[in-house]
Design an enzyme around this catalytic site. Structure first.
Site, PDB file in Angstrom:
ATOM      1  N   CYS A  79     -47.983   1.203  41.197  1.00  0.00           N
ATOM      2  CA  CYS A  79     -47.094   2.040  40.151  1.00  0.00           C
ATOM      3  C   CYS A  79     -47.533   2.942  39.782  1.00  0.00           C
ATOM      4  O   CYS A  79     -46.387   3.989  39.389  1.00  0.00           O
ATOM      5  CB  CYS A  79     -47.373   0.822  39.400  1.00  0.00           C
ATOM      6  SG  CYS A  79     -46.996  -0.815  39.090  1.00  0.00           S
ATOM      7  N   GLU A 123     -38.044  -6.316  35.671  1.00  0.00           N
ATOM      8  CA  GLU A 123     -38.397  -5.886  37.051  1.00  0.00           C
ATOM      9  C   GLU A 123     -37.708  -5.639  38.459  1.00  0.00           C
ATOM     10  O   GLU A 123     -37.119  -5.109  38.865  1.00  0.00           O
ATOM     11  CB  GLU A 123     -39.794  -4.993  36.142  1.00  0.00           C
ATOM     12  CG  GLU A 123     -40.026  -4.463  36.768  1.00  0.00           C
ATOM     13  CD  GLU A 123     -40.833  -2.879  36.292  1.00  0.00           C
ATOM     14  OE1 GLU A 123     -41.473  -2.020  35.876  1.00  0.00           O
ATOM     15  OE2 GLU A 123     -41.665  -4.242  37.048  1.00  0.00           O
ATOM     16  N   HIS A 163     -38.809   4.997  38.326  1.00  0.00           N
ATOM     17  CA  HIS A 163     -39.854   5.727  37.154  1.00  0.00           C
ATOM     18  C   HIS A 163     -41.082   5.515  37.912  1.00  0.00           C
ATOM     19  O   HIS A 163     -40.884   5.003  38.908  1.00  0.00           O
ATOM     20  CB  HIS A 163     -39.986   3.974  36.084  1.00  0.00           C
ATOM     21  CG  HIS A 163     -40.104   3.226  36.675  1.00  0.00           C
ATOM     22  ND1 HIS A 163     -41.346   2.445  35.909  1.00  0.00           N
ATOM     23  CD2 HIS A 163     -40.384   1.609  37.683  1.00  0.00           C
ATOM     24  CE1 HIS A 163     -41.921   1.227  36.339  1.00  0.00           C
ATOM     25  NE2 HIS A 163     -41.223   1.637  37.180  1.00  0.00           N
ATOM     26  N   HIS A 165     -41.219   5.226  41.992  1.00  0.00           N
ATOM     27  CA  HIS A 165     -40.256   4.787  42.741  1.00  0.00           C
ATOM     28  C   HIS A 165     -39.134   3.646  42.303  1.00  0.00           C
ATOM     29  O   HIS A 165     -39.168   4.390  41.118  1.00  0.00           O
ATOM     30  CB  HIS A 165     -41.509   3.468  43.363  1.00  0.00           C
ATOM     31  CG  HIS A 165     -41.896   2.681  42.060  1.00  0.00           C
ATOM     32  ND1 HIS A 165     -42.806   3.291  41.404  1.00  0.00           N
ATOM     33  CD2 HIS A 165     -41.637   1.565  41.282  1.00  0.00           C
ATOM     34  CE1 HIS A 165     -43.279   2.391  40.616  1.00  0.00           C
ATOM     35  NE2 HIS A 165     -42.039   0.942  40.230  1.00  0.00           N
ATOM     36  N   ASP A 195     -28.930   4.761  33.327  1.00  0.00           N
ATOM     37  CA  ASP A 195     -28.362   4.103  35.020  1.00  0.00           C
ATOM     38  C   ASP A 195     -28.707   4.848  36.331  1.00  0.00           C
ATOM     39  O   ASP A 195     -28.264   6.351  35.767  1.00  0.00           O
ATOM     40  CB  ASP A 195     -26.251   3.374  35.181  1.00  0.00           C
ATOM     41  CG  ASP A 195     -26.447   2.999  36.140  1.00  0.00           C
ATOM     42  OD1 ASP A 195     -27.703   2.470  36.670  1.00  0.00           O
ATOM     43  OD2 ASP A 195     -25.244   3.088  36.753  1.00  0.00           O
ATOM     44  N   HIS A 196     -29.172   4.697  37.132  1.00  0.00           N
ATOM     45  CA  HIS A 196     -29.040   5.737  37.999  1.00  0.00           C
ATOM     46  C   HIS A 196     -30.206   7.380  37.590  1.00  0.00           C
ATOM     47  O   HIS A 196     -29.229   8.438  37.933  1.00  0.00           O
ATOM     48  CB  HIS A 196     -28.174   6.386  38.670  1.00  0.00           C
ATOM     49  CG  HIS A 196     -27.464   5.684  39.742  1.00  0.00           C
ATOM     50  ND1 HIS A 196     -26.755   4.446  39.333  1.00  0.00           N
ATOM     51  CD2 HIS A 196     -27.276   5.630  41.343  1.00  0.00           C
ATOM     52  CE1 HIS A 196     -26.243   3.740  40.252  1.00  0.00           C
ATOM     53  NE2 HIS A 196     -27.170   4.685  41.734  1.00  0.00           N
ATOM     54  N   HIS A 253     -36.615   0.561  40.584  1.00  0.00           N
ATOM     55  CA  HIS A 253     -35.545  -0.792  40.657  1.00  0.00           C
ATOM     56  C   HIS A 253     -34.440  -0.945  39.879  1.00  0.00           C
ATOM     57  O   HIS A 253     -33.630  -0.190  39.610  1.00  0.00           O
ATOM     58  CB  HIS A 253     -36.647  -1.624  39.460  1.00  0.00           C
ATOM     59  CG  HIS A 253     -38.103  -1.023  39.361  1.00  0.00           C
ATOM     60  ND1 HIS A 253     -38.926  -2.280  40.779  1.00  0.00           N
ATOM     61  CD2 HIS A 253     -39.288  -0.739  39.012  1.00  0.00           C
ATOM     62  CE1 HIS A 253     -40.269  -2.031  40.660  1.00  0.00           C
ATOM     63  NE2 HIS A 253     -40.200  -1.286  39.909  1.00  0.00           N
TER      64      HIS A 253
END
Lengths: 136, 136, 136, 136, 136, 136
Positions: C33, C126, C14, C39, C79-80, C41
Site C-alpha cells: 500500500c 475500500e 492514494h 494505487h 472522485d477521480h 480503489h
C-alpha cells in the site's frame, strides 16, 4: 444472544403521492417518484430476529419457519402488487420505504413473538443505492 | 475487435396484459404478472458496442458518450415510468422483457452508428434471477 | 426512530505513506500500500441518517437532498482524485480508510444537521473484502 | 471509536443432525439439511474489530494481520472441510450457523485481544438469503 | 432471435476424487478438493434458451415453465445433496463443475425441446471466483 | 468444448493522458479521467479458457494452475501499482481498459497455450458500471 436474518424479495409498483394534494404539489415534493402512472422496484427485505440458541436444536429459530411467516404475512400480500392500491396493511399510508418498513414490522411482530423469538429489525432495500432500517 | 459495455438502471412499473384479452385470460397466461394494478422492477440494462480501438485515444468509444446516448434515448423515457402507458417506443407492444430489449435495440441503433461504433447486444435484468439478451 | 442510508461511489488514488518517514520505513509498515507511484480503489460510501418520519411527507429526509449534499461536500471533492494530494479535508492526514471515514463524517455533519436529520454512521468499502464504520 | 471489518470465505460440507437422534427424527427437525450424505455451502465470514485509530499509523489494526489471524485460526481449519467431522472447534456441537458463529468468536477472541483490538462481531452468511451475527 | 436466462441455486457437497485412485494420488491431483470427508458449495446455475418471440404472448418461453423444469429435473435432485453419492445423473462421473455442466445440459435438453425452445447454454458458478459454461 | 473462467482482482492507479498532449488537451478528451494526480480502481479480471474435458481428471484445466499463471504474469505486476508508471507490459500505451485487456491477453496467451488450453477471452470490469471484453 444471537441474531439471525432471512432475506426475501418482492416486486411491486408504487408512487409517492398524497391523494389530498394536487398533482403539481405531489410533483413538487416527490419529483419523478410522483409519476401518476406509477413506477416500481425489486424490493429486498431483511428480517432479523434475536434470542438464545436452543441447546437442543442448535437453532435460534427454524429459518424455514421464519421464511414461511414472512411469506404468508408479508410477501404474498405485496409481491407483484401495487403498494398504494392492493396492500391492506399500507391502506391510508404514503407508500414510502420508511412507512413500509414500519408497517412490515407491525405485521410480523405478533407472529414472531408467538414463535418465541424477538424481532430485532426490518431492513428494506428499495434500490441498490438506498435502504431503510427500523428497530421498533 | 474489442467489446465495451455500459450498465444503466431504471425503475419502472408494468404488467403483462393484452388489452384485447379478458382479465381472466390475461391471468391464465401471465399469472401474477397480470395484476391489473401493476407491479414493477429495478431493471438493469447493459449496452454492448464493438469495434476497433482508436489508436489516437486508446478508446473504442468514449464511455461518457455511450452513457449520455443511453440516458437521452432510453433511461429518461422509462425511468420512474409505466412501460405500458408512458413510453413511446413501447406503444402497442406487450411489456415483456423480450419486447423491451428489442425496442431498446431499435432506439439506440441509429445513435450508436452515428457515433461510429457497432451495437453488439442489449441485455436486461428484470430481476436478479432472469435476464434477456438481444443481438439484433 | 428510523434509519435511512444512501450509497455513493468514488474512484480515487492514494498511498499509505508518511511524508516524515523514509520509503523503507513506509514499505515496512504499509507493505504494497506504500507503493510510491500510488494505487487506487473504487470506494463505496454509505451515509446513514436517523430521526422520526415526517407525518406530512412519509419521509425521514428527502433522499435526493441527502444525495446532493453527499455529492457536493464529498464525492465531487474526491472522485477521480488523489486522496493524498487533491482533497482539502484530507490534508495532513494519512489516507487510510479509517481517517477518510472520520473526515467524511466531519464534512457531512453540519450539513445534515442543517437539514434537520441526525447523522448516524459513515461506512466505507475500500474493496469488497474490507470496510470501515464510524459512528461519531 | 472506529470499526473495521475483514471478509473471508470458506467452502465446507455439513449436515444438521444429532448423532443421538434417529435419522427420522433428524429429518423431522432439520428437513433436507439432515441429508445423511451431507450438503455444503460457500460460507462468507465477516470479522469486525473496534478501537481507536492509532495516530502514528492511521490504522485501527493492520488488515493484513487481521486477515492472517483469521486464516490461521479459522479458515485453514474449515475451508474445504466437513464441519461435523474435520474441525476441532466444532467437535460435539451441532453444525448450525449459530453454533459456528459462536465457535469462531471464541477461536478468534484471544488472538485479537493479543493484537490490542476489541472483537466486535462475527457475521456468517450461509447462503445469500440468510446470515447470523454474534456480538459475544 | 432472443436469449432468455433463468438463474437457480443449489447447495451441495462433493469431493474431487477417483474411486480407482489412492487417497494420496487424489490429493496430489486435486489438492484440498480431494478431502475424503467432503466439502461443499452454494452453486449458481444459469440456464439460457433461445428462439423467436411468440407474437401472441410477447414471450420467448414462459419463465415459470423454465423454472419448473429446472427445478424438477435438476434442482430437486441435487439441492442439499452429495453430488458423488446422491445424484443419478452424476453416477460414475467425477464431480467436477465441468462434468456437472455437461450432465445438466443432457438432463434439460429433451424437456426444453419439448417446450419448443432451444437450449443455448448451461453456466455454473462453483464459487464467486470461477464458473463453467457449456454450449452443447 | 467447455469454457472455464477464473476471476482475479487488482487495485491500481492510472490516468488517461497522453504525454505528447498538453494538460488542457488531455482534459478536453478524457475529462476527469485525465486528473494529473491520478485516480484508481478495484479492477476485476475474468480469464476464460476453452477446450475439451480431460477424461482422466474431469477437468478442462486445473483452476489452481490458471490462478497461478494469472497471478504470476498479470496480478503481481499490476496490483497496488500505477498502470502508467509501474507496469512493463503497459509501457508506451495509454492506460485505457481497452488497451489493458489487449495487453493482458498478450501476456497470458503463451503461458496458457503451454498448458494445453486455448485462451478464449479477457474481460475487465473497471467499475461495476463498465467493462471491456477481448477475444483476440
Amino acid at each position: 444472544m444471537i441474531y439471525i436474518t432471512r432475506k426475501a424479495s418482492f416486486n411491486a409498483a408504487h408512487k409517492l403521492s398524497r391523494t389530498d394534494w394536487s398533482e403539481d404539489k405531489n410533483a413538487a415534493v416527490y419529483g419523478k417518484c410522483a409519476n401518476p402512472n406509477w413506477h416500481g422496484h425489486n424490493y429486498q427485505l431483511y428480517v432479523t430476529v434475536k434470542g438464545e440458541i436452543n441447546p437442543e436444536t442448535g437453532f435460534l429459530v427454524d429459518l424455514k419457519w421464519l421464511k414461511d411467516i414472512t411469506n404468508e404475512y408479508v410477501v404474498e400480500k405485496i409481491d407483484h402488487k401495487n403498494l398504494n392500491l392492493d396492500v391492506d396493511f399500507m391502506e391510508g399510508k404514503l407508500a414510502s420505504t420508511e412507512n413500509l418498513a414500519v408497517a412490515i414490522w407491525e405485521e410480523l411482530l405478533p407472529h414472531i413473538e408467538l414463535g418465541g423469538a424477538t424481532l430485532h429489525s426490518i431492513k428494506i432495500y428499495e434500490t441498490e443505492n438506498n435502504f431503510v432500517e427500523y428497530f421498533g
